[in-house]
Write an enzyme that holds these catalytic residues in place. Structure first.
Site, PDB file in Angstrom:
ATOM      1  N   ASN A   1      35.497  -6.226  -4.141  1.00 46.77           N
ATOM      2  CA  ASN A   1      35.597  -5.250  -5.224  1.00 46.77           C
ATOM      3  C   ASN A   1      34.742  -4.003  -5.032  1.00 46.77           C
ATOM      4  OD1 ASN A   1      35.647  -4.332  -8.254  1.00 46.77           O
ATOM      5  ND2 ASN A   1      33.487  -4.735  -7.772  1.00 46.77           N
TER       6      ASN A   1
ATOM      7  N   ASP B   1      24.551  -5.033   1.102  1.00 44.78           N
ATOM      8  CA  ASP B   1      24.834  -3.608   1.303  1.00 44.78           C
ATOM      9  C   ASP B   1      25.948  -3.511   2.333  1.00 44.78           C
ATOM     10  OD1 ASP B   1      25.033  -0.959   1.827  1.00 44.78           O
ATOM     11  OD2 ASP B   1      22.899  -0.618   2.169  1.00 44.78           O
ATOM     12  N   LEU B   2      27.133  -3.145   1.862  1.00 51.55           N
ATOM     13  CA  LEU B   2      28.309  -3.134   2.735  1.00 51.55           C
ATOM     14  C   LEU B   2      28.228  -2.077   3.836  1.00 51.55           C
ATOM     15  CD1 LEU B   2      30.868  -3.644  -0.122  1.00 51.55           C
ATOM     16  CD2 LEU B   2      30.657  -5.177   1.844  1.00 51.55           C
TER      17      LEU B   2
ATOM     18  N   GLY C   1      29.931  -6.145  -5.402  1.00 56.11           N
ATOM     19  CA  GLY C   1      29.735  -5.118  -6.431  1.00 56.11           C
ATOM     20  C   GLY C   1      29.666  -5.761  -7.797  1.00 56.11           C
TER      21      GLY C   1
ATOM     22  N   GLY D   1      30.341  -2.554 -13.730  1.00 57.73           N
ATOM     23  CA  GLY D   1      31.738  -2.106 -13.648  1.00 57.73           C
ATOM     24  C   GLY D   1      32.733  -3.253 -13.582  1.00 57.73           C
TER      25      GLY D   1
ATOM     26  N   GLY E   1      33.355  -5.261 -11.134  1.00 53.29           N
ATOM     27  CA  GLY E   1      32.861  -6.470 -10.479  1.00 53.29           C
ATOM     28  C   GLY E   1      32.247  -7.425 -11.491  1.00 53.29           C
TER      29      GLY E   1
ATOM     30  N   SER F   1      43.345   0.884  -5.009  1.00 49.01           N
ATOM     31  CA  SER F   1      43.627   1.896  -6.037  1.00 49.01           C
ATOM     32  C   SER F   1      45.039   2.384  -5.777  1.00 49.01           C
ATOM     33  CB  SER F   1      42.648   3.063  -5.895  1.00 49.01           C
ATOM     34  OG  SER F   1      43.186   4.240  -6.493  1.00 49.01           O
TER      35      SER F   1
ATOM     36  N   THR G   1      32.129   1.617   3.747  1.00 50.29           N
ATOM     37  CA  THR G   1      31.770   0.743   2.621  1.00 50.29           C
ATOM     38  C   THR G   1      32.989  -0.014   2.103  1.00 50.29           C
ATOM     39  OG1 THR G   1      30.085   2.331   1.919  1.00 50.29           O
ATOM     40  CG2 THR G   1      30.790   0.709   0.281  1.00 50.29           C
TER      41      THR G   1
ATOM     42  N   TYR H   1      36.391  17.437   6.163  1.00 50.28           N
ATOM     43  CA  TYR H   1      36.109  16.332   5.243  1.00 50.28           C
ATOM     44  C   TYR H   1      36.427  16.741   3.819  1.00 50.28           C
ATOM     45  CZ  TYR H   1      33.620  12.775   2.576  1.00 50.28           C
ATOM     46  OH  TYR H   1      33.316  11.763   1.702  1.00 50.28           O
TER      47      TYR H   1
HETATM   48  N1  LIG Z   1      37.057   2.884 -11.957  1.00 47.30           N
HETATM   49  C1  LIG Z   1      38.314   3.186 -11.636  1.00 47.30           C
HETATM   50  O1  LIG Z   1      38.994   3.939 -12.346  1.00 47.30           O
HETATM   51  C2  LIG Z   1      38.931   2.632 -10.397  1.00 47.30           C
HETATM   52  C3  LIG Z   1      40.266   2.990 -10.114  1.00 47.30           C
HETATM   53  C4  LIG Z   1      40.860   2.448  -8.970  1.00 47.30           C
HETATM   54  C5  LIG Z   1      40.158   1.593  -8.159  1.00 47.30           C
HETATM   55  N2  LIG Z   1      38.857   1.282  -8.460  1.00 47.30           N
HETATM   56  C6  LIG Z   1      38.149   0.376  -7.542  1.00 47.30           C
HETATM   57  O2  LIG Z   1      37.488  -0.623  -8.272  1.00 47.30           O
HETATM   58  C7  LIG Z   1      36.361  -1.101  -7.527  1.00 47.30           C
HETATM   59  C8  LIG Z   1      35.156  -1.196  -8.438  1.00 47.30           C
HETATM   60  O3  LIG Z   1      34.847   0.099  -8.905  1.00 47.30           O
HETATM   61  P1  LIG Z   1      34.157   0.363 -10.326  1.00 47.30           P
HETATM   62  O4  LIG Z   1      35.068   1.274 -11.057  1.00 47.30           O
HETATM   63  O5  LIG Z   1      33.711  -0.891 -10.947  1.00 47.30           O
HETATM   64  O6  LIG Z   1      32.919   1.227  -9.871  1.00 47.30           O
HETATM   65  P2  LIG Z   1      31.356   1.048 -10.145  1.00 47.30           P
HETATM   66  O7  LIG Z   1      31.115   0.698 -11.557  1.00 47.30           O
HETATM   67  O8  LIG Z   1      30.742   2.286  -9.578  1.00 47.30           O
HETATM   68  O9  LIG Z   1      31.006  -0.208  -9.267  1.00 47.30           O
HETATM   69  C9  LIG Z   1      31.021  -0.149  -7.878  1.00 47.30           C
HETATM   70  C10 LIG Z   1      30.192  -1.284  -7.379  1.00 47.30           C
HETATM   71  O10 LIG Z   1      30.168  -1.215  -5.947  1.00 47.30           O
HETATM   72  C11 LIG Z   1      28.830  -1.396  -5.545  1.00 47.30           C
HETATM   73  N3  LIG Z   1      28.560  -0.736  -4.257  1.00 47.30           N
HETATM   74  C12 LIG Z   1      28.632   0.567  -3.950  1.00 47.30           C
HETATM   75  N4  LIG Z   1      28.248   0.768  -2.677  1.00 47.30           N
HETATM   76  C13 LIG Z   1      27.915  -0.446  -2.177  1.00 47.30           C
HETATM   77  C14 LIG Z   1      27.435  -0.907  -0.947  1.00 47.30           C
HETATM   78  N5  LIG Z   1      27.154  -0.061   0.073  1.00 47.30           N
HETATM   79  N6  LIG Z   1      27.207  -2.217  -0.778  1.00 47.30           N
HETATM   80  C15 LIG Z   1      27.457  -3.090  -1.780  1.00 47.30           C
HETATM   81  N7  LIG Z   1      27.891  -2.727  -2.987  1.00 47.30           N
HETATM   82  C16 LIG Z   1      28.121  -1.406  -3.185  1.00 47.30           C
HETATM   83  C17 LIG Z   1      28.004  -0.754  -6.629  1.00 47.30           C
HETATM   84  O11 LIG Z   1      26.682  -1.240  -6.524  1.00 47.30           O
HETATM   85  P3  LIG Z   1      25.488  -0.626  -7.407  1.00 47.30           P
HETATM   86  O12 LIG Z   1      25.568  -1.444  -8.660  1.00 47.30           O
HETATM   87  O13 LIG Z   1      24.276  -0.853  -6.593  1.00 47.30           O
HETATM   88  O14 LIG Z   1      25.806   0.825  -7.592  1.00 47.30           O
HETATM   89  C18 LIG Z   1      28.747  -1.216  -7.861  1.00 47.30           C
HETATM   90  O15 LIG Z   1      28.335  -2.502  -8.245  1.00 47.30           O
HETATM   91  C19 LIG Z   1      36.191  -0.135  -6.362  1.00 47.30           C
HETATM   92  O16 LIG Z   1      36.701  -0.723  -5.195  1.00 47.30           O
HETATM   93  C20 LIG Z   1      37.048   1.057  -6.762  1.00 47.30           C
HETATM   94  O17 LIG Z   1      37.547   1.764  -5.645  1.00 47.30           O
HETATM   95  C21 LIG Z   1      38.228   1.765  -9.559  1.00 47.30           C
END
Ligand SMILES: NC(=O)c1ccc[n+]([C@@H]2O[C@H](COP(=O)([O-])OP(=O)(O)OC[C@H]3O[C@@H](n4cnc5c(N)ncnc54)[C@H](OP(=O)(O)O)[C@@H]3O)[C@@H](O)[C@H]2O)c1
Length: 318
Positions: A115, A90-91, A36, A40, A42, A165, A136, A184
Protein backbone atom coordinates in the site's frame (compact mmCIF):
# COMPACT_ATOMS: atom_id res chain seq x y z
CA UNK A 1 12.69 -18.12 -15.40
CA UNK A 2 10.53 -16.77 -18.23
CA UNK A 3 6.94 -18.04 -18.32
CA UNK A 4 6.10 -20.27 -21.30
CA UNK A 5 2.31 -20.53 -21.29
CA UNK A 6 0.61 -17.12 -21.72
CA UNK A 7 -2.97 -18.39 -21.97
CA UNK A 8 -5.04 -16.96 -19.11
CA UNK A 9 -8.82 -17.36 -19.26
CA UNK A 10 -10.58 -14.22 -20.57
CA UNK A 11 -11.55 -11.73 -17.87
CA UNK A 12 -15.23 -10.92 -17.30
CA UNK A 13 -16.40 -7.48 -18.48
CA UNK A 14 -16.93 -5.98 -15.04
CA UNK A 15 -18.19 -7.06 -11.67
CA UNK A 16 -19.83 -5.18 -8.81
CA UNK A 17 -19.89 -6.42 -5.24
CA UNK A 18 -22.47 -4.58 -3.16
CA UNK A 19 -21.82 -3.95 0.54
CA UNK A 20 -18.59 -5.94 0.17
CA UNK A 21 -17.37 -5.57 3.74
CA UNK A 22 -20.44 -7.27 5.17
CA UNK A 23 -19.56 -10.36 3.12
CA UNK A 24 -15.93 -10.66 4.17
CA UNK A 25 -15.07 -13.91 5.94
CA UNK A 26 -13.81 -14.17 9.49
CA UNK A 27 -10.02 -13.76 9.29
CA UNK A 28 -9.19 -15.07 12.75
CA UNK A 29 -5.96 -17.03 12.62
CA UNK A 30 -4.72 -15.26 9.46
CA UNK A 31 -1.92 -12.74 9.32
CA UNK A 32 -1.69 -9.69 7.09
CA UNK A 33 1.22 -7.38 6.37
CA UNK A 34 0.28 -3.83 5.35
CA UNK A 35 2.94 -1.40 4.16
CA UNK A 36 2.46 2.28 4.96
CA UNK A 37 0.37 1.20 7.93
CA UNK A 38 0.91 4.26 10.12
CA UNK A 39 -1.81 6.37 8.50
CA UNK A 40 -4.07 6.99 5.50
CA UNK A 41 -5.33 4.00 3.57
CA UNK A 42 -2.79 1.65 5.11
CA UNK A 43 -4.14 2.21 8.60
CA UNK A 44 -7.74 1.97 7.33
CA UNK A 45 -6.88 -1.33 5.63
CA UNK A 46 -5.18 -2.69 8.74
CA UNK A 47 -8.20 -1.64 10.81
CA UNK A 48 -10.60 -3.41 8.43
CA UNK A 49 -8.55 -6.62 8.46
CA UNK A 50 -8.04 -6.58 12.24
CA UNK A 51 -11.76 -6.01 12.82
CA UNK A 52 -12.37 -9.24 10.91
CA UNK A 53 -9.97 -10.98 13.29
CA UNK A 54 -6.67 -10.95 11.36
CA UNK A 55 -3.34 -10.36 13.03
CA UNK A 56 -1.67 -7.38 11.34
CA UNK A 57 1.94 -6.38 10.97
CA UNK A 58 2.27 -2.74 9.95
CA UNK A 59 5.31 -1.73 7.92
CA UNK A 60 6.05 1.83 9.05
CA UNK A 61 8.71 4.32 8.04
CA UNK A 62 8.61 6.09 11.40
CA UNK A 63 8.25 3.71 14.36
CA UNK A 64 6.95 6.45 16.68
CA UNK A 65 4.05 7.15 14.26
CA UNK A 66 3.66 3.41 13.88
CA UNK A 67 3.35 2.95 17.64
CA UNK A 68 0.69 5.71 17.75
CA UNK A 69 -1.23 3.88 15.00
CA UNK A 70 -0.93 0.62 16.93
CA UNK A 71 -2.29 2.30 20.07
CA UNK A 72 -5.17 3.80 18.06
CA UNK A 73 -6.16 0.35 16.80
CA UNK A 74 -6.07 -1.05 20.32
CA UNK A 75 -7.72 1.84 22.18
CA UNK A 76 -10.25 3.08 19.61
CA UNK A 77 -10.95 -0.02 17.55
CA UNK A 78 -10.66 -2.55 20.36
CA UNK A 79 -8.13 -4.67 18.49
CA UNK A 80 -6.39 -7.06 20.88
CA UNK A 81 -2.83 -5.87 21.63
CA UNK A 82 -1.32 -9.18 20.51
CA UNK A 83 -3.15 -8.81 17.16
CA UNK A 84 -1.13 -5.80 15.99
CA UNK A 85 2.60 -5.35 15.59
CA UNK A 86 4.77 -2.79 13.85
CA UNK A 87 8.17 -3.02 12.20
CA UNK A 88 10.31 -0.39 10.53
CA UNK A 89 10.21 -0.31 6.73
CA UNK A 90 11.72 2.22 4.35
CA UNK A 91 10.91 1.10 0.82
CA UNK A 92 13.58 3.41 -0.61
CA UNK A 93 16.26 1.52 1.30
CA UNK A 94 16.65 -2.08 0.12
CA UNK A 95 18.51 -3.07 3.30
CA UNK A 96 15.45 -1.95 5.28
CA UNK A 97 13.17 -3.94 2.93
CA UNK A 98 15.24 -7.08 3.58
CA UNK A 99 15.17 -6.53 7.37
CA UNK A 100 11.40 -6.03 7.28
CA UNK A 101 10.91 -9.11 5.10
CA UNK A 102 12.94 -11.19 7.57
CA UNK A 103 10.75 -9.91 10.42
CA UNK A 104 7.53 -10.61 8.46
CA UNK A 105 8.73 -14.11 7.54
CA UNK A 106 9.08 -15.03 11.23
CA UNK A 107 5.31 -15.67 11.29
CA UNK A 108 2.86 -17.39 8.94
CA UNK A 109 1.57 -14.96 6.32
CA UNK A 110 -1.69 -14.98 4.39
CA UNK A 111 -2.24 -11.45 3.04
CA UNK A 112 0.35 -8.96 1.80
CA UNK A 113 -0.96 -5.46 1.07
CA UNK A 114 1.53 -3.36 -0.89
CA UNK A 115 0.00 0.00 0.00
CA UNK A 116 2.69 2.55 0.91
CA UNK A 117 3.36 5.26 -1.59
CA UNK A 118 4.47 8.76 -2.39
CA UNK A 119 2.99 11.01 -5.01
CA UNK A 120 4.24 13.81 -7.20
CA UNK A 121 7.33 14.74 -5.19
CA UNK A 122 10.30 16.75 -6.52
CA UNK A 123 13.02 14.75 -8.28
CA UNK A 124 15.10 12.65 -5.93
CA UNK A 125 17.10 9.51 -6.66
CA UNK A 126 17.41 6.27 -4.71
CA UNK A 127 20.83 4.76 -3.97
CA UNK A 128 20.43 2.74 -7.16
CA UNK A 129 20.02 6.01 -9.09
CA UNK A 130 16.30 5.46 -9.69
CA UNK A 131 13.68 8.21 -9.41
CA UNK A 132 12.13 8.00 -5.93
CA UNK A 133 8.43 7.47 -6.79
CA UNK A 134 9.25 4.49 -9.00
CA UNK A 135 11.77 3.21 -6.43
CA UNK A 136 9.35 3.55 -3.49
CA UNK A 137 6.03 2.63 -5.03
CA UNK A 138 7.26 -0.17 -7.28
CA UNK A 139 10.81 -1.39 -6.64
CA UNK A 140 10.64 -1.55 -2.84
CA UNK A 141 7.37 -3.47 -3.08
CA UNK A 142 8.71 -5.74 -5.82
CA UNK A 143 11.61 -6.72 -3.54
CA UNK A 144 9.34 -7.18 -0.52
CA UNK A 145 6.83 -9.35 -2.38
CA UNK A 146 9.67 -11.37 -3.91
CA UNK A 147 11.09 -12.08 -0.47
CA UNK A 148 7.70 -13.11 0.97
CA UNK A 149 6.20 -15.29 -1.78
CA UNK A 150 7.54 -18.52 -0.27
CA UNK A 151 6.05 -17.87 3.16
CA UNK A 152 2.80 -16.66 1.57
CA UNK A 153 2.66 -19.94 -0.35
CA UNK A 154 2.12 -21.74 2.98
CA UNK A 155 -0.82 -19.46 3.89
CA UNK A 156 -4.60 -19.82 3.82
CA UNK A 157 -6.14 -18.32 0.65
CA UNK A 158 -2.91 -16.33 0.25
CA UNK A 159 -3.04 -13.02 -1.61
CA UNK A 160 -0.84 -10.13 -2.65
CA UNK A 161 -2.80 -6.89 -3.08
CA UNK A 162 -1.02 -4.08 -4.89
CA UNK A 163 -2.53 -0.66 -4.28
CA UNK A 164 -2.44 1.29 -7.50
CA UNK A 165 -4.33 4.26 -8.91
CA UNK A 166 -6.63 4.76 -11.88
CA UNK A 167 -3.94 7.22 -13.06
CA UNK A 168 -1.88 4.21 -14.19
CA UNK A 169 -3.72 4.41 -17.51
CA UNK A 170 -1.89 7.64 -18.37
CA UNK A 171 1.51 6.24 -17.38
CA UNK A 172 4.36 5.79 -19.85
CA UNK A 173 7.06 3.37 -18.81
CA UNK A 174 10.55 3.43 -20.29
CA UNK A 175 12.73 1.06 -18.27
CA UNK A 176 15.82 2.61 -19.87
CA UNK A 177 15.05 5.99 -18.29
CA UNK A 178 14.31 5.30 -14.63
CA UNK A 179 16.42 8.20 -13.37
CA UNK A 180 14.11 10.75 -14.97
CA UNK A 181 17.09 12.09 -16.92
CA UNK A 182 15.00 12.90 -20.01
CA UNK A 183 12.80 15.54 -18.37
CA UNK A 184 11.09 15.09 -15.00
CA UNK A 185 7.46 15.78 -14.24
CA UNK A 186 6.27 14.86 -10.70
CA UNK A 187 2.80 13.91 -11.95
CA UNK A 188 4.05 11.83 -14.89
CA UNK A 189 6.49 10.03 -12.60
CA UNK A 190 3.61 9.17 -10.23
CA UNK A 191 1.50 7.79 -13.10
CA UNK A 192 4.51 5.78 -14.28
CA UNK A 193 5.03 4.31 -10.81
CA UNK A 194 1.34 3.35 -10.64
CA UNK A 195 1.53 1.79 -14.12
CA UNK A 196 4.47 -0.25 -12.81
CA UNK A 197 2.36 -1.27 -9.77
CA UNK A 198 -0.47 -2.41 -12.03
CA UNK A 199 1.77 -4.21 -14.55
CA UNK A 200 3.51 -5.93 -11.66
CA UNK A 201 0.21 -7.11 -10.15
CA UNK A 202 -0.98 -8.50 -13.50
CA UNK A 203 2.35 -10.14 -14.36
CA UNK A 204 2.73 -11.57 -10.87
CA UNK A 205 -0.71 -13.14 -11.26
CA UNK A 206 0.35 -14.81 -14.51
CA UNK A 207 3.60 -16.10 -13.05
CA UNK A 208 1.93 -17.43 -9.91
CA UNK A 209 -0.71 -19.26 -11.95
CA UNK A 210 1.92 -20.66 -14.33
CA UNK A 211 3.95 -22.02 -11.44
CA UNK A 212 0.83 -23.55 -9.78
CA UNK A 213 1.29 -21.34 -6.72
CA UNK A 214 -1.72 -21.02 -4.39
CA UNK A 215 -0.94 -17.29 -4.01
CA UNK A 216 -3.13 -14.91 -6.02
CA UNK A 217 -2.31 -11.37 -7.09
CA UNK A 218 -4.84 -8.51 -7.04
CA UNK A 219 -4.70 -4.84 -8.01
CA UNK A 220 -6.96 -2.33 -6.30
CA UNK A 221 -7.23 1.44 -5.90
CA UNK A 222 -8.98 3.80 -3.48
CA UNK A 223 -10.43 6.32 -5.96
CA UNK A 224 -9.72 9.79 -4.61
CA UNK A 225 -9.15 9.61 -0.86
CA UNK A 226 -8.72 12.33 1.74
CA UNK A 227 -5.24 11.52 2.94
CA UNK A 228 -1.98 13.50 3.18
CA UNK A 229 -0.80 11.94 -0.10
CA UNK A 230 -1.78 15.00 -2.11
CA UNK A 231 0.08 17.54 0.00
CA UNK A 232 3.47 17.00 -1.63
CA UNK A 233 2.84 18.43 -5.11
CA UNK A 234 5.59 20.97 -5.85
CA UNK A 235 3.04 23.21 -7.62
CA UNK A 236 0.85 25.21 -5.21
CA UNK A 237 -1.92 25.42 -7.83
CA UNK A 238 -2.03 21.61 -8.16
CA UNK A 239 -1.91 21.22 -4.37
CA UNK A 240 -4.90 23.53 -3.86
CA UNK A 241 -6.87 22.04 -6.79
CA UNK A 242 -6.30 18.52 -5.50
CA UNK A 243 -7.23 19.45 -1.94
CA UNK A 244 -10.50 20.98 -3.19
CA UNK A 245 -11.22 17.93 -5.37
CA UNK A 246 -10.51 15.60 -2.45
CA UNK A 247 -12.92 17.59 -0.26
CA UNK A 248 -15.66 17.61 -2.93
CA UNK A 249 -15.43 14.13 -4.45
CA UNK A 250 -12.96 12.28 -2.23
CA UNK A 251 -13.75 9.64 0.37
CA UNK A 252 -12.42 9.30 3.87
CA UNK A 253 -9.79 6.56 4.22
CA UNK A 254 -12.22 3.97 5.66
CA UNK A 255 -14.66 3.90 2.73
CA UNK A 256 -11.82 4.53 0.25
CA UNK A 257 -10.11 1.33 1.41
CA UNK A 258 -13.15 -0.82 0.61
CA UNK A 259 -11.80 -2.25 -2.65
CA UNK A 260 -8.39 -2.98 -1.12
CA UNK A 261 -10.12 -4.89 1.69
CA UNK A 262 -12.34 -6.67 -0.80
CA UNK A 263 -9.30 -7.73 -2.83
CA UNK A 264 -7.54 -8.85 0.35
CA UNK A 265 -10.28 -11.08 1.68
CA UNK A 266 -13.51 -11.40 -0.31
CA UNK A 267 -14.47 -14.79 -1.71
CA UNK A 268 -16.23 -13.06 -4.63
CA UNK A 269 -13.40 -10.94 -5.97
CA UNK A 270 -11.86 -11.79 -9.37
CA UNK A 271 -8.10 -11.18 -9.74
CA UNK A 272 -8.46 -10.57 -13.47
CA UNK A 273 -10.15 -7.20 -12.79
CA UNK A 274 -8.95 -3.87 -11.38
CA UNK A 275 -10.88 -3.10 -8.18
CA UNK A 276 -11.97 0.29 -6.88
CA UNK A 277 -14.76 1.87 -4.84
CA UNK A 278 -18.00 2.84 -6.61
CA UNK A 279 -21.19 4.65 -5.66
CA UNK A 280 -21.79 6.00 -2.18
CA UNK A 281 -19.09 8.22 -0.64
CA UNK A 282 -19.57 6.61 2.77
CA UNK A 283 -20.62 3.03 1.97
CA UNK A 284 -19.25 2.29 -1.50
CA UNK A 285 -19.52 -0.94 -3.42
CA UNK A 286 -16.43 -2.58 -4.89
CA UNK A 287 -16.30 -2.40 -8.68
CA UNK A 288 -13.95 -4.53 -10.77
CA UNK A 289 -13.21 -3.32 -14.30
CA UNK A 290 -10.93 -4.74 -17.01
CA UNK A 291 -7.32 -3.59 -16.99
CA UNK A 292 -6.34 -1.08 -19.66
CA UNK A 293 -4.20 -2.56 -22.46
CA UNK A 294 -1.14 -0.66 -21.24
CA UNK A 295 -1.06 -2.88 -18.13
CA UNK A 296 -1.51 -6.19 -19.90
CA UNK A 297 1.31 -6.08 -22.47
CA UNK A 298 3.36 -9.09 -21.40
CA UNK A 299 6.51 -8.21 -23.29
CA UNK A 300 6.57 -4.80 -21.57
CA UNK A 301 5.84 -6.53 -18.25
CA UNK A 302 8.79 -8.88 -18.79
CA UNK A 303 11.07 -5.91 -19.44
CA UNK A 304 9.81 -4.28 -16.23
CA UNK A 305 10.30 -7.55 -14.35
CA UNK A 306 13.91 -7.98 -15.58
CA UNK A 307 14.77 -4.37 -14.71
CA UNK A 308 13.20 -4.83 -11.26
CA UNK A 309 15.24 -7.99 -10.61
CA UNK A 310 18.42 -6.20 -11.75
CA UNK A 311 17.78 -3.09 -9.65
CA UNK A 312 16.69 -4.85 -6.45
CA UNK A 313 18.80 -8.01 -6.59
CA UNK A 314 15.63 -9.94 -5.70
CA UNK A 315 14.45 -12.57 -8.16
CA UNK A 316 11.15 -14.04 -6.91
CA UNK A 317 11.74 -17.25 -8.89
CA UNK A 318 15.55 -17.14 -8.73
N1 LIG B 1 -5.12 9.22 -1.57
C1 LIG B 1 -5.55 9.00 -2.81
O1 LIG B 1 -6.41 9.73 -3.32
C2 LIG B 1 -4.99 7.88 -3.61
C3 LIG B 1 -5.49 7.70 -4.92
C4 LIG B 1 -4.99 6.63 -5.67
C5 LIG B 1 -4.05 5.78 -5.14
N2 LIG B 1 -3.58 6.00 -3.87
C6 LIG B 1 -2.56 5.07 -3.36
O2 LIG B 1 -2.90 4.65 -2.07
C7 LIG B 1 -1.71 4.28 -1.35
C8 LIG B 1 -1.76 4.89 0.04
O3 LIG B 1 -1.77 6.29 -0.08
P1 LIG B 1 -2.47 7.25 0.99
O4 LIG B 1 -3.46 8.05 0.24
O5 LIG B 1 -2.89 6.50 2.19
O6 LIG B 1 -1.27 8.21 1.33
P2 LIG B 1 -0.60 8.61 2.73
O7 LIG B 1 -1.65 8.88 3.73
O8 LIG B 1 0.38 9.67 2.37
O9 LIG B 1 0.13 7.28 3.14
C9 LIG B 1 1.24 6.82 2.45
C10 LIG B 1 1.97 5.88 3.35
O10 LIG B 1 3.14 5.42 2.66
C11 LIG B 1 4.21 5.51 3.56
N3 LIG B 1 5.49 5.70 2.86
C12 LIG B 1 5.88 6.71 2.08
N4 LIG B 1 7.15 6.54 1.68
C13 LIG B 1 7.58 5.38 2.24
C14 LIG B 1 8.78 4.66 2.23
N5 LIG B 1 9.88 5.12 1.58
N6 LIG B 1 8.86 3.51 2.91
C15 LIG B 1 7.79 3.03 3.58
N7 LIG B 1 6.62 3.67 3.66
C16 LIG B 1 6.51 4.84 2.99
C17 LIG B 1 3.91 6.71 4.42
O11 LIG B 1 4.70 6.63 5.59
P3 LIG B 1 4.77 7.85 6.64
O12 LIG B 1 3.60 7.56 7.53
O13 LIG B 1 6.09 7.70 7.27
O14 LIG B 1 4.64 9.10 5.83
C18 LIG B 1 2.43 6.54 4.64
O15 LIG B 1 2.18 5.66 5.71
C19 LIG B 1 -0.55 4.76 -2.20
O16 LIG B 1 0.01 3.66 -2.88
C20 LIG B 1 -1.20 5.71 -3.20
O17 LIG B 1 -0.50 5.78 -4.42
C21 LIG B 1 -4.03 7.01 -3.09
Amino acid sequence: MEPQTPSPAPAPGRSRITAPLSGLPDLTGRTAVVTGGAGGLGLATARGLARKGADVLLGVRDTERGEQARRRLIEQDHVRPQQVAIAQLDLLDLASVHRFAAEAARRPLDILVLNAGISSVPLRLSRQGVESQFATNHLGHFALAGRLLDVLGQGTDPRVVTVSSALYKGGVLDVDDLAGAHGYSPGRAYSRSKLANTMFAVELGHRLAESDSPVRSFAAHPGMARTPLHTTYPSAVTRVATAVAARVIGRDPGPAAVAVLTAAASAQVDPRLFWGPAGSRTRPDALGVPFAAVATDRSAARRLWSASVRLTGVDPWG
